[in-house]
Design an enzyme around this catalytic site. Structure first.
Site, mmCIF file in Angstrom:
data_model
loop_
_atom_site.group_PDB
_atom_site.id
_atom_site.type_symbol
_atom_site.label_atom_id
_atom_site.label_comp_id
_atom_site.label_asym_id
_atom_site.label_seq_id
_atom_site.Cartn_x
_atom_site.Cartn_y
_atom_site.Cartn_z
ATOM 1 N N HIS A 188 49.592 -2.253 64.011
ATOM 2 C CA HIS A 188 48.195 -2.588 64.287
ATOM 3 C C HIS A 188 47.224 -1.754 63.460
ATOM 4 C CE1 HIS A 188 45.322 -4.631 67.106
ATOM 5 N NE2 HIS A 188 46.331 -5.487 67.096
ATOM 6 N N HIS A 288 50.195 -15.219 62.728
ATOM 7 C CA HIS A 288 49.483 -14.458 63.745
ATOM 8 C C HIS A 288 48.858 -15.453 64.712
ATOM 9 C CE1 HIS A 288 45.930 -11.857 65.067
ATOM 10 N NE2 HIS A 288 46.994 -11.159 65.410
#
Length: 377
Positions: A188, A288
């Protein structure tokens, strides 16, 4: 057929979401979704700016509309514009499929696969807690799981400790779950280059499916350095807005998997081009897909139609999110996602229930390191 209007709907369920409905003079509507979380007001404003460029257009001219929206403002696009275009673009593909009585994957060339592998999200405050949640998911039928660095309740990001915890989680999950469960780790963008290098080297023996976003997306050159420091498969791209931003990572083979977000990177029209670019370098997509069921449908139809697919992110299975608001023909079974092949994207919005999900604007968490300096969430 002509486009007559665009309606934007902001709502909040397990997270904030933005849907668009593109309307036509023949009564056929298309449903799209934007993915720029916490910037929904900005995307809503951009859609308002773009609307008069779209009204009166033939919705079948998807590429022409895409080029017009991308380039008519002269300045190169950023994520706000690309996310607005994405929502409109996805809705246009939905309209075209409905009008032609065909699923979107058929418009993209037809199926290349029967179903798409998916992965879920797990996590815990300790490696043992992460393992316990992973066991539950495996029992449900998941073949791939994903987690990310944790931080404490004080919202302080302790990089070295997070890395050590994640290394132990990899060791524990691989030893306890066996060789057949795929393990994905989403850093992340929280790690420094030093932390990322140490982490990737240490988990090599545990055969990760990939490590996602180990470095900030602005620092593409960092992937060149990291690529030379580890054999772990690297995945990146969820924050990128276009094929041009992906180009260096793909061209120079700095990543192994492309994390394109169709609801940020210009929709299905741009996503298929990114997929084609990746195919020329033998790189697969790991899309994603962290938001709503419209995004899931768009990703699924693209994945069913292109040859280079690894896995699809799926935090919520069909019916687990907005089950009363959005009807979908998606089917999940034993870790795999499919659909029944209804026209368009196979999703329908019940606008009469929107009031059940009032929008509440939310900022993303603000994380600091121990010295008080800001770090990515």
């Amino acid at each position: 057929m002509k486009i007559t209007g665009i309606k934007t709907h902001l709502l909040k369920e397990w997270r904030t979401m933005l849907f668009v409905v593109v309307e036509t003079d023949e009564g056929i509507t298309g449903l799209g979704e934007s993915g720029l979380t916490s910037r929904e007001y900005a995307v809503q404003g951009m859609i308002r700016d773009l609307e008069d460029r779209v009204i009166g257009q033939d919705p079948f001219r998807i590429e022409h509309i895409w080029q017009t929206l991308w380039r008519s403002g002269f300045h190169p696009s950023g994520q706000v514009l690309s996310s607005a275009i994405a929502a409109i673009d996805i809705a246009l593909w939905d309209i075209k499929g409905k009008a032609l009585d065909a699923p979107v994957y058929d418009l993209l060339g037809g199926r290349t696969r029967d179903k798409v592998l998916t992965y879920c999200h797990v996590g815990g405050q300790s490696p043992e807690a992460t393992l316990a949640m992973a066991r539950e998911k495996v029992a449900e039928g998941w073949k791939a799981i994903r987690w990310e660095p944790s931080y404490q309740d004080d919202m302080v990001m302790r990089g070295p400790q997070a890395v050590e915890k994640a290394i132990e989680e990899y060791r524990l999950l691989r030893s306890e779950l066996g060789p057949d469960i795929e393990l994905c780790f989403d850093a992340h963008t929280k790690l420094t280059p030093t932390e990322a290098a140490r982490f990737c080297r240490q988990i090599e023996p545990f055969r990760p499916m990939f490590v996602e976003d180990p470095l900030r997306c602005e620092y593409a050159e960092g992937y060149r350095t990291l690529r030379g420091q580890t054999a772990v498969p690297l995945a990146a791209g969820e924050q990128y807005a276009s094929k041009w931003q992906f180009n260096e990572l793909i061209r120079d083979k700095l990543i192994d998997y492309v994390r394109v977000d169709l609801c940020i990177a210009g929709g299905i029209t741009e996503g298929r081009k990114i997929a084609a670019l990746a195919e020329t370098h033998m790189i697969d997509l790991a899309v994603h897909n962290p938001i709503g069921p419209v995004s899931t449908a768009a990703c699924l139809h693209l994945n069913l139609a292109i040859p280079n697919v690894l896995v699809q992110e799926l935090p919520k299975r069909p019916g687990e999110s907005l089950g009363d608001l959005i009807q979908t023909d998606q089917v999940w079974e034993d870790g795999w996602l499919n659909c029944q092949g209804k026209p368009g994207l196979g999703v329908e919005l019940n606008t009469g229930l929107l009031d059940k999900y009032p929008f509440e604007h939310e900022h993303l968490p603000l994380l600091c390191r121990a010295d008080g300096s800001f770090t990515n969430w």
